[in-house]
Design a protein around this motif. Structure first.
Motif, mmCIF file in Angstrom:
data_model
loop_
_atom_site.group_PDB
_atom_site.id
_atom_site.type_symbol
_atom_site.label_atom_id
_atom_site.label_comp_id
_atom_site.label_asym_id
_atom_site.label_seq_id
_atom_site.Cartn_x
_atom_site.Cartn_y
_atom_site.Cartn_z
ATOM 1 N N SER A 103 0.825 -1.211 0.000
ATOM 2 C CA SER A 103 0.000 0.000 0.000
ATOM 3 C C SER A 103 0.858 1.260 0.000
ATOM 4 C CB SER A 103 -0.911 0.024 1.233
ATOM 5 O OG SER A 103 -0.157 0.300 2.405
ATOM 6 N N GLY A 104 2.081 1.169 0.511
ATOM 7 C CA GLY A 104 2.965 2.332 0.598
ATOM 8 C C GLY A 104 2.657 3.256 1.763
ATOM 9 N N VAL A 105 1.608 2.987 2.525
ATOM 10 C CA VAL A 105 1.231 3.848 3.656
ATOM 11 C C VAL A 105 2.310 3.779 4.732
ATOM 12 C CG1 VAL A 105 -0.446 4.218 5.502
ATOM 13 C CG2 VAL A 105 -1.226 3.598 3.211
ATOM 14 N N GLY A 106 2.775 4.941 5.181
ATOM 15 C CA GLY A 106 3.790 4.990 6.222
ATOM 16 C C GLY A 106 5.213 4.845 5.719
ATOM 17 N N ASN A 107 5.385 4.763 4.408
ATOM 18 C CA ASN A 107 6.708 4.546 3.831
ATOM 19 C C ASN A 107 7.315 5.882 3.403
ATOM 20 O OD1 ASN A 107 8.886 3.105 2.946
ATOM 21 N ND2 ASN A 107 7.753 1.841 1.489
ATOM 22 N N ILE A 108 8.579 6.121 3.758
ATOM 23 C CA ILE A 108 9.231 7.366 3.376
ATOM 24 C C ILE A 108 10.531 7.064 2.625
ATOM 25 C CG2 ILE A 108 8.249 8.656 5.310
ATOM 26 C CD1 ILE A 108 10.979 8.507 6.674
ATOM 27 N N PHE A 109 10.989 8.042 1.872
ATOM 28 C CA PHE A 109 12.188 7.944 1.056
ATOM 29 C C PHE A 109 13.183 8.996 1.524
ATOM 30 C CE2 PHE A 109 14.364 9.587 -2.856
ATOM 31 C CZ PHE A 109 15.168 8.480 -3.091
ATOM 32 N N ILE A 110 14.445 8.608 1.698
ATOM 33 C CA ILE A 110 15.492 9.528 2.142
ATOM 34 C C ILE A 110 16.612 9.510 1.109
ATOM 35 C CG2 ILE A 110 17.096 10.123 3.991
ATOM 36 C CD1 ILE A 110 14.629 7.572 4.933
ATOM 37 N N LYS A 111 17.083 10.681 0.677
ATOM 38 C CA LYS A 111 18.211 10.717 -0.260
ATOM 39 C C LYS A 111 19.242 11.753 0.170
ATOM 40 C CE LYS A 111 16.189 13.923 -3.673
ATOM 41 N NZ LYS A 111 15.807 14.093 -5.088
ATOM 42 N N ASN A 112 20.403 11.695 -0.496
ATOM 43 C CA ASN A 112 21.571 12.529 -0.178
ATOM 44 C C ASN A 112 22.175 12.168 1.170
ATOM 45 O OD1 ASN A 112 23.368 14.480 -1.190
ATOM 46 N ND2 ASN A 112 22.510 16.054 0.145
ATOM 47 N N LEU A 113 22.097 10.873 1.497
ATOM 48 C CA LEU A 113 22.699 10.392 2.741
ATOM 49 C C LEU A 113 24.212 10.272 2.603
ATOM 50 C CD1 LEU A 113 20.273 7.507 3.793
ATOM 51 C CD2 LEU A 113 20.730 9.579 5.111
ATOM 52 N N ASP A 114 24.926 10.591 3.673
ATOM 53 C CA ASP A 114 26.358 10.353 3.718
ATOM 54 C C ASP A 114 26.609 8.844 3.706
ATOM 55 O OD1 ASP A 114 29.131 11.677 4.378
ATOM 56 O OD2 ASP A 114 28.949 9.930 5.700
ATOM 57 N N ASN A 119 22.440 0.872 8.008
ATOM 58 C CA ASN A 119 21.098 0.487 8.467
ATOM 59 C C ASN A 119 20.897 0.755 9.962
ATOM 60 O OD1 ASN A 119 20.161 -0.487 5.965
ATOM 61 N ND2 ASN A 119 21.203 -2.439 6.275
ATOM 62 N N ARG A 120 21.911 0.425 10.741
ATOM 63 C CA ARG A 120 21.799 0.619 12.192
ATOM 64 C C ARG A 120 21.615 2.101 12.524
ATOM 65 N NH1 ARG A 120 23.987 -2.196 16.772
ATOM 66 N NH2 ARG A 120 25.132 -3.594 15.377
ATOM 67 N N ALA A 121 22.471 2.966 11.936
ATOM 68 C CA ALA A 121 22.384 4.403 12.206
ATOM 69 C C ALA A 121 21.050 4.963 11.744
ATOM 70 C CB ALA A 121 23.539 5.133 11.515
ATOM 71 N N LEU A 122 20.589 4.510 10.566
ATOM 72 C CA LEU A 122 19.319 4.997 10.041
ATOM 73 C C LEU A 122 18.161 4.603 10.962
ATOM 74 C CD1 LEU A 122 18.244 6.429 7.396
ATOM 75 C CD2 LEU A 122 17.582 4.145 6.651
ATOM 76 N N PHE A 123 18.198 3.366 11.435
ATOM 77 C CA PHE A 123 17.144 2.868 12.324
ATOM 78 C C PHE A 123 17.040 3.735 13.576
ATOM 79 C CE2 PHE A 123 15.538 0.282 15.788
ATOM 80 C CZ PHE A 123 14.425 -0.322 15.227
ATOM 81 N N CYS A 135 13.576 -0.873 7.492
ATOM 82 C CA CYS A 135 14.560 0.200 7.405
ATOM 83 C C CYS A 135 15.729 -0.310 6.583
ATOM 84 C CB CYS A 135 15.000 0.567 8.827
ATOM 85 S SG CYS A 135 16.390 1.684 8.913
ATOM 86 N N LYS A 136 16.007 0.344 5.447
ATOM 87 C CA LYS A 136 17.070 -0.179 4.575
ATOM 88 C C LYS A 136 17.778 0.929 3.818
ATOM 89 C CE LYS A 136 18.101 -3.511 0.926
ATOM 90 N NZ LYS A 136 19.169 -4.157 1.698
ATOM 91 N N ALA A 148 17.721 5.744 0.921
ATOM 92 C CA ALA A 148 17.199 4.696 1.802
ATOM 93 C C ALA A 148 15.683 4.784 1.897
ATOM 94 C CB ALA A 148 17.819 4.832 3.194
ATOM 95 N N TYR A 149 15.109 3.750 2.520
ATOM 96 C CA TYR A 149 13.667 3.693 2.761
ATOM 97 C C TYR A 149 13.429 3.343 4.223
ATOM 98 C CZ TYR A 149 13.560 3.189 -2.325
ATOM 99 O OH TYR A 149 13.746 3.373 -3.677
ATOM 100 N N VAL A 150 12.450 3.998 4.818
ATOM 101 C CA VAL A 150 12.007 3.642 6.169
ATOM 102 C C VAL A 150 10.492 3.503 6.121
ATOM 103 C CG1 VAL A 150 11.820 4.353 8.574
ATOM 104 C CG2 VAL A 150 13.916 4.840 7.296
ATOM 105 N N HIS A 151 10.001 2.373 6.605
ATOM 106 C CA HIS A 151 8.563 2.124 6.608
ATOM 107 C C HIS A 151 8.066 2.098 8.049
ATOM 108 C CE1 HIS A 151 5.063 -0.240 4.534
ATOM 109 N NE2 HIS A 151 4.674 0.863 5.142
#
Length: 382
Positions: A103-114, A119-123, A135-136, A148-151
């Protein structure tokens, strides 16, 4: 989330009570290694490494099923991103029902990450805003690709993350955080925006003698060009298509309107807006999905091919002649303008039935002609 994985940690009651998904596994990790890694957390029912059904190669993820939910929750909270075979793994609650992910509900997209953010830091960066399901950080052989993506388990949590994190500097890089969009949605946005601004024109269906100079001569009458290129193969031969980039959108649009469908040296040109990569990928996905559905709709089974059919044989008569050998999912006589073309196909439910039909019917006279019957390949187009 675009990864196709089960969803991770969240409110336990939503998921299988004691099953964890284990992702980002090294290819050499075995069921026994998973068992030894997680057994200290509590009694296990089983561990499983998922493999390709044909090659049996590991797919990089698996499952650990505990006897007690409390042990699974303890492992999730204390062992996430631990190492196994020298590589950190990701843990999530296993969720066979993937409707939430799709459904994509609650899913976000992150870009320009160092590149240092894993994965651990993002989580831990995003867990302050709500319950994280998945979280990936997307990586290749060279490490992080910078996005990355975080749901999250709710739209509210995702909105909080976007509100607080979009534009924030992480390791001296300003990150973008926004709502996840499926490829088809992003392609539609690009298409709508580019139609009003495009300067790059795609041209195809010209002769082998076309070169950059000749193509530029045809298109330069509509405005100044930045580049003109005929695409060639490794031997230098034209592939029959190329690109013209104008300095202005108005010139590009005028060229498309005037030259599309125009005949040059006996060839009718196709001239149109050059699609962006995301649009081409979306179109390929649509084509693949249409082919998949078409293939899925075909009857399964083992086909046999029959040649030299009498003109009086139609679908029903063909099925009647072969029905004594086993269950038939389809019988079809190929026709052209209402007249049989002299050959057809019968699809049996089993290889044994098909083989028996070939042995018995090859050479047998049906109507006025002896049949030629051969065994085909399952799922062949016909």
């Amino acid at each position: 989330m675009g990864s196709g994985e089960p969803n991770p940690a969240g409110k336990k009651k939503k998921y299988l009570k004691a099953a964890l998904y284990v992702g980002d596994l090294d290819p050499d990790v075995t069921e026994d290694m998973l068992y030894k890694k997680f057994r200290p957390a509590g009694p296990l029912r089983f561990t499983r490494i998922c493999r390709d059904p044909v090659t049996r190669s590991p797919l990089g993820y698996g499952y650990v099923n505990f006897r007690f939910p409390a042990d699974a929750e303890w492992a999730l909270n204390t062992m996430n991103f631990d190492l196994i075979n020298g590589k950190p793994f990701r843990l999530m609650w296993s969720q066979p029902d993937d409707r939430l992910r799709k459904s994509g509900v609650g899913n976000i997209f992150i870009k320009n990450l160092d590149k240092s953010i894993d994965n651990r830091a993002l989580f831990y960066l995003f867990s302050a805003f709500g319950n994280i399901l998945s979280c990936k950080v997307v990586c290749d052989d060279n490490g992080s690709k910078g996005y990355a993506y975080v749901h999250f388990d709710s739209l509210a949590a995702a909105n909080r993350a976007i509100w607080h994190m979009n534009g924030v500097r992480l390791n001296n890089r300003q990150v973008y955080v926004g709502r996840f969009k499926f490829p088809e949605e992003r392609a539609a946005e690009v298409r709508t925006r580019d139609r009003a601004t495009f300067t790059n024109v795609f041209v195809k269906n010209f002769g082998d003698d076309m070169d950059d100079e000749k193509l530029k001569e045809i298109f330069s009458g509509y405005g100044p060009t930045e580049s003109v290129k005929v695409i060639r193969d490794a031997s230098g031969k034209s592939k029959g298509f190329g690109f013209v980039r104008y300095e202005t959108h108005e010139a590009a649009q005028k060229a498309v309107l005037d030259l599309h469908g125009k005949s040059i040296n006996g060839k009718v040109l196709y001239v149109g807006r050059a699609q962006k990569k995301i649009e081409r990928l979306a179109e390929l996905r649509r084509r693949f999905e249409r082919l998949r559905l078409k293939e899925k709709s075909r009857p399964s089974g083992v086909p046999i091919y029959i040649k030299n059919l009498d003109e009086t044989i139609d679908d029903e008569k063909l099925k009647e002649e072969f029905s004594s050998f086993g269950s038939i999912s389809r019988a079809k006589v190929m026709v052209e303008v209402g007249q049989g073309k002299g050959f057809g196909v019968v699809c049996f439910s089993s290889f044994e039935d098909a083989t028996k039909a070939v042995d018995e019917m090859n050479g047998r006279t049906v109507g006025s002609k002896p049949l030629h019957v051969t065994l085909g390949q399952a799922r062949r187009r016909w």
